[in-house]
Design a protein around this motif. Structure first.
Motif, PDB file in Angstrom:
ATOM      1  N   MET A   1       0.740  -1.137  -0.049  1.00  0.00           N
ATOM      2  CA  MET A   1      -0.036  -0.047  -0.055  1.00  0.00           C
ATOM      3  C   MET A   1       0.854   1.311  -0.074  1.00  0.00           C
ATOM      4  O   MET A   1       0.587   2.186  -0.692  1.00  0.00           O
ATOM      5  N   LEU A   2       1.859   1.355   0.854  1.00  0.00           N
ATOM      6  CA  LEU A   2       2.688   2.332   0.944  1.00  0.00           C
ATOM      7  C   LEU A   2       3.717   2.591  -0.134  1.00  0.00           C
ATOM      8  O   LEU A   2       4.383   3.662  -0.301  1.00  0.00           O
ATOM      9  N   GLN A   3       3.748   1.521  -0.966  1.00  0.00           N
ATOM     10  CA  GLN A   3       4.639   1.628  -2.199  1.00  0.00           C
ATOM     11  C   GLN A   3       4.081   2.454  -3.285  1.00  0.00           C
ATOM     12  O   GLN A   3       4.933   2.976  -4.125  1.00  0.00           O
ATOM     13  N   ASN A   4       2.758   2.825  -3.429  1.00  0.00           N
ATOM     14  CA  ASN A   4       2.195   3.406  -4.338  1.00  0.00           C
ATOM     15  C   ASN A   4       1.820   4.890  -4.171  1.00  0.00           C
ATOM     16  O   ASN A   4       1.207   5.559  -4.723  1.00  0.00           O
ATOM     17  N   ILE A   5       2.392   5.620  -2.953  1.00  0.00           N
ATOM     18  CA  ILE A   5       2.105   6.867  -2.538  1.00  0.00           C
ATOM     19  C   ILE A   5       2.857   7.684  -3.373  1.00  0.00           C
ATOM     20  O   ILE A   5       2.166   8.650  -3.997  1.00  0.00           O
ATOM     21  N   GLY A   6       4.066   7.514  -3.793  1.00  0.00           N
ATOM     22  CA  GLY A   6       4.899   8.467  -4.681  1.00  0.00           C
ATOM     23  C   GLY A   6       5.097   9.847  -3.994  1.00  0.00           C
ATOM     24  O   GLY A   6       4.403  10.179  -3.069  1.00  0.00           O
ATOM     25  N   PHE A   7       5.554  10.656  -4.977  1.00  0.00           N
ATOM     26  CA  PHE A   7       5.956  12.005  -4.521  1.00  0.00           C
ATOM     27  C   PHE A   7       4.582  12.986  -4.302  1.00  0.00           C
ATOM     28  O   PHE A   7       4.539  13.659  -3.207  1.00  0.00           O
ATOM     29  N   PRO A   8       3.682  12.838  -5.357  1.00  0.00           N
ATOM     30  CA  PRO A   8       2.337  13.803  -5.081  1.00  0.00           C
ATOM     31  C   PRO A   8       1.722  13.265  -4.007  1.00  0.00           C
ATOM     32  O   PRO A   8       1.163  14.330  -3.499  1.00  0.00           O
ATOM     33  N   GLY A   9       1.591  12.183  -3.529  1.00  0.00           N
ATOM     34  CA  GLY A   9       0.863  11.772  -2.533  1.00  0.00           C
ATOM     35  C   GLY A   9       1.406  12.114  -1.349  1.00  0.00           C
ATOM     36  O   GLY A   9       0.747  12.530  -0.424  1.00  0.00           O
ATOM     37  N   LEU A  10       2.695  11.986  -1.190  1.00  0.00           N
ATOM     38  CA  LEU A  10       3.305  12.357  -0.096  1.00  0.00           C
ATOM     39  C   LEU A  10       3.340  13.975   0.136  1.00  0.00           C
ATOM     40  O   LEU A  10       2.944  14.496   1.246  1.00  0.00           O
ATOM     41  N   MET A  11       3.331  14.704  -0.992  1.00  0.00           N
ATOM     42  CA  MET A  11       3.042  16.346  -0.939  1.00  0.00           C
ATOM     43  C   MET A  11       1.692  16.480  -0.369  1.00  0.00           C
ATOM     44  O   MET A  11       1.501  17.374   0.563  1.00  0.00           O
ATOM     45  N   LEU A  12       0.748  16.011  -0.656  1.00  0.00           N
ATOM     46  CA  LEU A  12      -0.654  15.983  -0.558  1.00  0.00           C
ATOM     47  C   LEU A  12      -0.952  15.809   1.054  1.00  0.00           C
ATOM     48  O   LEU A  12      -1.479  16.421   1.679  1.00  0.00           O
ATOM     49  N   ILE A  13      -0.252  14.736   1.580  1.00  0.00           N
ATOM     50  CA  ILE A  13      -0.309  14.165   2.663  1.00  0.00           C
ATOM     51  C   ILE A  13       0.191  15.325   3.950  1.00  0.00           C
ATOM     52  O   ILE A  13      -0.416  15.852   4.877  1.00  0.00           O
ATOM     53  N   LEU A  14       1.503  16.119   3.274  1.00  0.00           N
ATOM     54  CA  LEU A  14       2.155  17.002   4.108  1.00  0.00           C
ATOM     55  C   LEU A  14       1.325  18.254   4.357  1.00  0.00           C
ATOM     56  O   LEU A  14       1.363  19.037   5.194  1.00  0.00           O
ATOM     57  N   ILE A  15       0.561  18.544   3.135  1.00  0.00           N
ATOM     58  CA  ILE A  15      -0.119  19.782   2.906  1.00  0.00           C
ATOM     59  C   ILE A  15      -1.545  19.430   4.099  1.00  0.00           C
ATOM     60  O   ILE A  15      -1.803  20.438   4.642  1.00  0.00           O
ATOM     61  N   VAL A  16      -2.211  18.301   3.926  1.00  0.00           N
ATOM     62  CA  VAL A  16      -3.210  18.178   4.817  1.00  0.00           C
ATOM     63  C   VAL A  16      -2.831  18.404   6.490  1.00  0.00           C
ATOM     64  O   VAL A  16      -3.487  18.661   7.048  1.00  0.00           O
ATOM     65  N   VAL A  17      -1.417  17.580   6.565  1.00  0.00           N
ATOM     66  CA  VAL A  17      -1.069  17.782   8.135  1.00  0.00           C
ATOM     67  C   VAL A  17      -0.714  19.278   8.252  1.00  0.00           C
ATOM     68  O   VAL A  17      -1.069  19.636   9.521  1.00  0.00           O
ATOM     69  N   LEU A  18      -0.202  19.926   7.540  1.00  0.00           N
ATOM     70  CA  LEU A  18       0.202  21.330   7.811  1.00  0.00           C
ATOM     71  C   LEU A  18      -1.342  22.082   8.028  1.00  0.00           C
ATOM     72  O   LEU A  18      -1.460  22.927   9.007  1.00  0.00           O
ATOM     73  N   ILE A  19      -2.186  21.901   7.287  1.00  0.00           N
ATOM     74  CA  ILE A  19      -3.616  22.453   7.493  1.00  0.00           C
ATOM     75  C   ILE A  19      -4.088  21.918   8.699  1.00  0.00           C
ATOM     76  O   ILE A  19      -4.713  22.997   9.661  1.00  0.00           O
ATOM     77  N   LEU A  20      -4.042  20.827   9.045  1.00  0.00           N
ATOM     78  CA  LEU A  20      -4.896  20.222  10.381  1.00  0.00           C
ATOM     79  C   LEU A  20      -4.064  20.940  11.749  1.00  0.00           C
ATOM     80  O   LEU A  20      -4.846  21.227  12.456  1.00  0.00           O
ATOM     81  N   PHE A  21      -2.803  20.851  11.707  1.00  0.00           N
ATOM     82  CA  PHE A  21      -2.053  21.167  12.900  1.00  0.00           C
ATOM     83  C   PHE A  21      -1.562  22.624  12.922  1.00  0.00           C
ATOM     84  O   PHE A  21      -1.187  23.033  13.854  1.00  0.00           O
ATOM     85  N   GLY A  22      -1.160  23.253  11.727  1.00  0.00           N
ATOM     86  CA  GLY A  22      -0.550  24.575  11.565  1.00  0.00           C
ATOM     87  C   GLY A  22       0.736  24.302  11.887  1.00  0.00           C
ATOM     88  O   GLY A  22       1.472  23.605  12.314  1.00  0.00           O
ATOM     89  N   PRO A  23       1.399  25.441  11.322  1.00  0.00           N
ATOM     90  CA  PRO A  23       2.878  25.372  11.147  1.00  0.00           C
ATOM     91  C   PRO A  23       3.635  25.583  12.647  1.00  0.00           C
ATOM     92  O   PRO A  23       4.895  25.122  12.774  1.00  0.00           O
ATOM     93  N   SER A  24       3.019  26.257  13.637  1.00  0.00           N
ATOM     94  CA  SER A  24       3.376  26.091  15.056  1.00  0.00           C
ATOM     95  C   SER A  24       3.620  24.683  15.518  1.00  0.00           C
ATOM     96  O   SER A  24       4.506  24.377  16.681  1.00  0.00           O
ATOM     97  N   LYS A  25       2.748  23.683  15.363  1.00  0.00           N
ATOM     98  CA  LYS A  25       2.834  22.301  16.026  1.00  0.00           C
ATOM     99  C   LYS A  25       3.774  21.471  15.076  1.00  0.00           C
ATOM    100  O   LYS A  25       3.788  20.147  15.640  1.00  0.00           O
ATOM    101  N   LEU A  26       3.975  21.835  13.936  1.00  0.00           N
ATOM    102  CA  LEU A  26       4.710  20.683  13.114  1.00  0.00           C
ATOM    103  C   LEU A  26       6.003  20.434  13.814  1.00  0.00           C
ATOM    104  O   LEU A  26       6.592  19.371  14.048  1.00  0.00           O
TER     105      LEU A  26
END
Length: 74
Positions: A1-26
């Motif tokens: 499952m994790l083999q198919n994420i790729g760079f675009p998927g990883l960027m999407l996950i990072l953006i979602v985490v940034l939106i959810l937690f904010g830059p101060s919590k990262l």
């Protein structure tokens, strides 16, 4: 499952985490993940070293039994 994420998927996950937690919590989340990985690795090393020690002890017992059976006149 994790083999198919790729760079675009990883960027999407990072953006979602940034939106959810904010830059101060990262940085706090990063430190928590780092500590968790460090504890996991040290526990895994400890378990592996215990298994190696147990294996050496059992080999010593087998050697002692062979020595005793070779020496017995039966």
């Amino acid at each position: 499952m994790l083999q198919n994420i790729g760079f675009p998927g990883l960027m999407l996950i990072l953006i979602v985490v940034l939106i959810l937690f904010g830059p101060s919590k990262l940085p706090e989340l990063g430190r928590a993940v780092g500590r968790t990985l460090h504890e996991f690795k040290s526990s895994a090393r400890e378990l592996v070293s215990e298994n190696k020690d147990d294996g050496e002890d059992s080999k010593d017992i087998v050697k002692e039994r062979k020595d005793v059976t070779e020496k017995s006149p039966a």
